[in-house]
Design a protein around this motif. Structure first.
Motif, PDB file in Angstrom:
ATOM      1  N   GLY A 139     -96.606 -16.177 -65.574  1.00 56.42           N
ATOM      2  CA  GLY A 139     -97.100 -17.327 -64.809  1.00 56.42           C
ATOM      3  C   GLY A 139     -96.249 -17.600 -63.589  1.00 56.42           C
ATOM      4  N   ASN A 140     -94.933 -17.475 -63.744  1.00 59.05           N
ATOM      5  CA  ASN A 140     -94.095 -17.413 -62.545  1.00 59.05           C
ATOM      6  C   ASN A 140     -93.070 -16.309 -62.759  1.00 59.05           C
ATOM      7  OD1 ASN A 140     -91.569 -18.452 -63.569  1.00 59.05           O
ATOM      8  ND2 ASN A 140     -92.440 -20.501 -63.455  1.00 59.05           N
ATOM      9  N   ARG A 141     -92.385 -15.957 -61.710  1.00 59.68           N
ATOM     10  CA  ARG A 141     -91.580 -14.744 -61.764  1.00 59.68           C
ATOM     11  C   ARG A 141     -90.103 -15.031 -61.522  1.00 59.68           C
ATOM     12  NH1 ARG A 141     -94.733 -10.343 -59.709  1.00 59.68           N
ATOM     13  NH2 ARG A 141     -92.802  -9.154 -59.458  1.00 59.68           N
ATOM     14  N   ALA A 142     -89.249 -14.342 -62.270  1.00 56.21           N
ATOM     15  CA  ALA A 142     -87.810 -14.372 -61.994  1.00 56.21           C
ATOM     16  C   ALA A 142     -87.565 -13.755 -60.617  1.00 56.21           C
ATOM     17  CB  ALA A 142     -87.056 -13.596 -63.066  1.00 56.21           C
ATOM     18  N   ASN A 143     -88.285 -12.668 -60.321  1.00 55.97           N
ATOM     19  CA  ASN A 143     -88.186 -12.025 -59.017  1.00 55.97           C
ATOM     20  C   ASN A 143     -89.593 -11.645 -58.548  1.00 55.97           C
ATOM     21  OD1 ASN A 143     -87.830 -10.404 -56.795  1.00 55.97           O
ATOM     22  ND2 ASN A 143     -86.232  -9.124 -57.708  1.00 55.97           N
ATOM     23  N   PRO A 144     -90.147 -12.466 -57.652  1.00 57.18           N
ATOM     24  CA  PRO A 144     -91.537 -12.224 -57.226  1.00 57.18           C
ATOM     25  C   PRO A 144     -91.698 -10.948 -56.397  1.00 57.18           C
ATOM     26  CG  PRO A 144     -90.762 -14.413 -56.540  1.00 57.18           C
ATOM     27  CD  PRO A 144     -89.560 -13.650 -57.001  1.00 57.18           C
ATOM     28  N   ASP A 145     -90.590 -10.388 -55.902  1.00 59.71           N
ATOM     29  CA  ASP A 145     -90.680  -9.240 -55.002  1.00 59.71           C
ATOM     30  C   ASP A 145     -90.576  -7.893 -55.709  1.00 59.71           C
ATOM     31  OD1 ASP A 145     -90.895 -10.853 -52.751  1.00 59.71           O
ATOM     32  OD2 ASP A 145     -88.707 -11.145 -52.728  1.00 59.71           O
TER      33      ASP A 145
ATOM     34  N   ASN B  32     -89.000 -19.684 -70.231  1.00 59.99           N
ATOM     35  CA  ASN B  32     -89.599 -20.780 -69.471  1.00 59.99           C
ATOM     36  C   ASN B  32     -90.995 -21.170 -69.956  1.00 59.99           C
ATOM     37  OD1 ASN B  32     -87.694 -21.273 -66.959  1.00 59.99           O
ATOM     38  ND2 ASN B  32     -87.701 -19.081 -67.413  1.00 59.99           N
ATOM     39  N   GLY B  33     -91.457 -20.513 -71.011  1.00 60.42           N
ATOM     40  CA  GLY B  33     -92.795 -20.832 -71.530  1.00 60.42           C
ATOM     41  C   GLY B  33     -93.900 -20.460 -70.559  1.00 60.42           C
ATOM     42  N   THR B  34     -93.614 -19.487 -69.680  1.00 63.58           N
ATOM     43  CA  THR B  34     -94.614 -19.119 -68.675  1.00 63.58           C
ATOM     44  C   THR B  34     -95.177 -17.708 -68.884  1.00 63.58           C
ATOM     45  OG1 THR B  34     -92.798 -18.446 -67.221  1.00 63.58           O
ATOM     46  CG2 THR B  34     -93.724 -20.654 -66.878  1.00 63.58           C
ATOM     47  N   ILE B  35     -94.869 -17.122 -70.042  1.00 59.08           N
ATOM     48  CA  ILE B  35     -95.462 -15.815 -70.316  1.00 59.08           C
ATOM     49  C   ILE B  35     -96.949 -16.029 -70.638  1.00 59.08           C
ATOM     50  CG2 ILE B  35     -95.071 -15.658 -72.832  1.00 59.08           C
ATOM     51  CD1 ILE B  35     -93.861 -12.765 -72.099  1.00 59.08           C
ATOM     52  N   SER B  36     -97.752 -15.019 -70.383  1.00 55.93           N
ATOM     53  CA  SER B  36     -99.200 -15.130 -70.582  1.00 55.93           C
ATOM     54  C   SER B  36     -99.530 -15.660 -71.985  1.00 55.93           C
ATOM     55  CB  SER B  36     -99.809 -13.739 -70.386  1.00 55.93           C
ATOM     56  OG  SER B  36    -101.181 -13.773 -70.679  1.00 55.93           O
ATOM     57  N   PRO B  37    -100.454 -16.614 -72.088  1.00 54.36           N
ATOM     58  CA  PRO B  37    -100.764 -17.214 -73.392  1.00 54.36           C
ATOM     59  C   PRO B  37    -101.196 -16.196 -74.446  1.00 54.36           C
ATOM     60  CG  PRO B  37    -101.837 -18.450 -71.611  1.00 54.36           C
ATOM     61  CD  PRO B  37    -101.218 -17.234 -70.981  1.00 54.36           C
ATOM     62  N   ASP B  38    -101.881 -15.116 -74.045  1.00 55.22           N
ATOM     63  CA  ASP B  38    -102.301 -14.143 -75.070  1.00 55.22           C
ATOM     64  C   ASP B  38    -101.089 -13.435 -75.677  1.00 55.22           C
ATOM     65  OD1 ASP B  38    -101.874 -12.557 -72.728  1.00 55.22           O
ATOM     66  OD2 ASP B  38    -103.325 -11.053 -73.393  1.00 55.22           O
ATOM     67  N   ILE B  39    -100.038 -13.237 -74.889  1.00 57.17           N
ATOM     68  CA  ILE B  39     -98.801 -12.661 -75.420  1.00 57.17           C
ATOM     69  C   ILE B  39     -98.089 -13.685 -76.310  1.00 57.17           C
ATOM     70  CG2 ILE B  39     -96.509 -11.758 -74.829  1.00 57.17           C
ATOM     71  CD1 ILE B  39     -97.721 -10.682 -72.213  1.00 57.17           C
ATOM     72  N   GLN B  40     -97.987 -14.907 -75.831  1.00 56.65           N
ATOM     73  CA  GLN B  40     -97.277 -15.951 -76.585  1.00 56.65           C
ATOM     74  C   GLN B  40     -97.896 -16.153 -77.969  1.00 56.65           C
ATOM     75  OE1 GLN B  40     -94.375 -17.819 -75.331  1.00 56.65           O
ATOM     76  NE2 GLN B  40     -94.314 -18.027 -77.555  1.00 56.65           N
ATOM     77  N   ARG B  41     -99.219 -16.133 -78.022  1.00 50.26           N
ATOM     78  CA  ARG B  41     -99.898 -16.306 -79.324  1.00 50.26           C
ATOM     79  C   ARG B  41     -99.524 -15.191 -80.299  1.00 50.26           C
ATOM     80  NH1 ARG B  41    -104.372 -18.111 -76.243  1.00 50.26           N
ATOM     81  NH2 ARG B  41    -105.184 -15.993 -76.040  1.00 50.26           N
ATOM     82  N   GLU B  42     -99.525 -13.947 -79.804  1.00 48.83           N
ATOM     83  CA  GLU B  42     -99.185 -12.817 -80.669  1.00 48.83           C
ATOM     84  C   GLU B  42     -97.708 -12.854 -81.054  1.00 48.83           C
ATOM     85  OE1 GLU B  42    -101.552 -10.626 -81.942  1.00 48.83           O
ATOM     86  OE2 GLU B  42    -102.754 -12.226 -81.052  1.00 48.83           O
TER      87      GLU B  42
END
Lengths: 234, 234
Positions: free
Chosen positions: B54-60, B74-84
């Motif tokens: 959802g956001n990046r440590a390093n966007p580049d 940061n709780g910003t990993i994709s929800p489908d990953i977080q659920r698994e």
């Protein structure tokens, strides 16, 4: 020589991409014909499914390998698979270039193997190893990984890389009849200096220009097994 | 006991699906809590990419493992990953149930491993093998394949199945610290009689009811290596 490079890295600026670009450059300099399947850039679909078949040998029950045979024979396999299969069958050398994810290929490349190495054309029945459908062609795997070379020695914590990659080197590429060269490994890539990365690119460039002289890895020969796949000596 | 079954077969009526259903049944009969991730039914996305964050440590520049750490913290990993990942961290036993494609998992399951076994939580630095993030949990792989058992003997054409699956059993499941049991293998499944299939289901049922008594496969211990991963004895 016709070369097919299948590349799979989520970051276009990665060192793995530099290995891919180096390979393209060296082969083109050598006067070879180079095709590149950059799977992330293509948005390649890695999921083997019933959607891969325009019509079905058996619409009620999908045996994926049987549907592959039916789809290829009838020209009804998904066009994205047919395009890759055509590139594969035309090439003399296949290069798989990727970062090691869990001691194997990233899923997007695993899906290329699952979908493109079709039953019937590439293997089938007792047509595998030195009787596989891709015999006469060569293959090399070029990988990057986080671990260090000494972790993959005989007394290393993970054992030899060829053991970890056995499913790919022998079980996949060797199985289809390809002559598989020793993998090119960029060890410890995320942690090394720019100088070390340049040295790796140089080593890769050197290997690429003399691949034809290399002796492939040794895999089983079906000459040593009877028609039921029992060893002939027993 | 909490059980997570991750199942990946493109045909819902397959024998592999029957193995999955048998496992659900046996565990529920035993009073265990069972979660199932049926990857084909879920339309699970197997492609590890920048879209997972959802956001990046390093966007580049995307180093996938570093973005996994950032995303989980940061709780910003994709929800489908977080659920698994939540299902995985809560389970006591992980069952991977699939047909062998190229001596490995189908791509859709490889992508589950690539995306869900996140750096930081599951492994990282020198937290692997017996120091991995999933230690204390057990895992078993249940597979179907076309080959016959004798093709995987010590003198068989392919060598032992544990060698072909080393990247998965040791390099993935063992690496994360899981106690990995011997795989359950349904040999020659597309070619055997219905009677033989029923016998296989019975054998699977028997194994499932006594998994707790089994001794896991032996993998390296980091106690035998120094902090730079050199063998201590050398």
């Amino acid at each position: 020589m016709k070369v097919l490079i299948v590349h799979a890295h989520p970051e276009p600026k990665s060192f793995s991409s530099a290995l891919k670009d180096t390979a393209i450059e060296v082969f083109r300099e050598g006067g070879h014909d180079v095709q590149v399947s950059d799977l992330y850039a293509m948005g390649f679909n890695p999921v083997a499914s019933v959607d891969d078949f325009g019509n079905r040998a058996n619409p009620d029950y999908c045996v994926y390998a049987l549907e592959q045979r039916h789809g290829v024979s009838n020209g009804t396999i998904s066009p994205d698979i047919q395009r890759e299969l055509d590139k594969l069958m035309q090439c003399d050398l296949l290069v798989l270039n990727f970062p090691v994810f869990w001691f194997s290929t990233p899923a997007i490349l695993k899906g290329w193997l699952d979908r493109v190495l079709v039953s019937g054309t590439v293997y089938g029945g007792t047509r595998f190893y030195d009787r596989g459908g891709l015999r006469g062609k060569r293959a090399i795997v070029s990988v990057t990984l986080g671990g260090q070379a000494h972790m993959f020695g005989n007394d290393g914590v993970h054992g030899p890389i060829e053991g970890m990659l056995r499913h790919l080197l022998q079980g996949t590429l060797g199985y289809t009849g390809l002559d598989v060269l020793a993998p090119f490994v960029g060890w410890h890539v995320p942690y090394v200096s720019n100088e070390e990365r340049l040295a790796l690119l140089k080593a890769w460039r050197q290997r690429l220009s003399s691949l034809e002289e290399e002796t492939p890895l040794a895999f089983p020969s079906l000459d040593d097994f009877d028609e039921n796949m029992y060893p002939k000596s027993s």
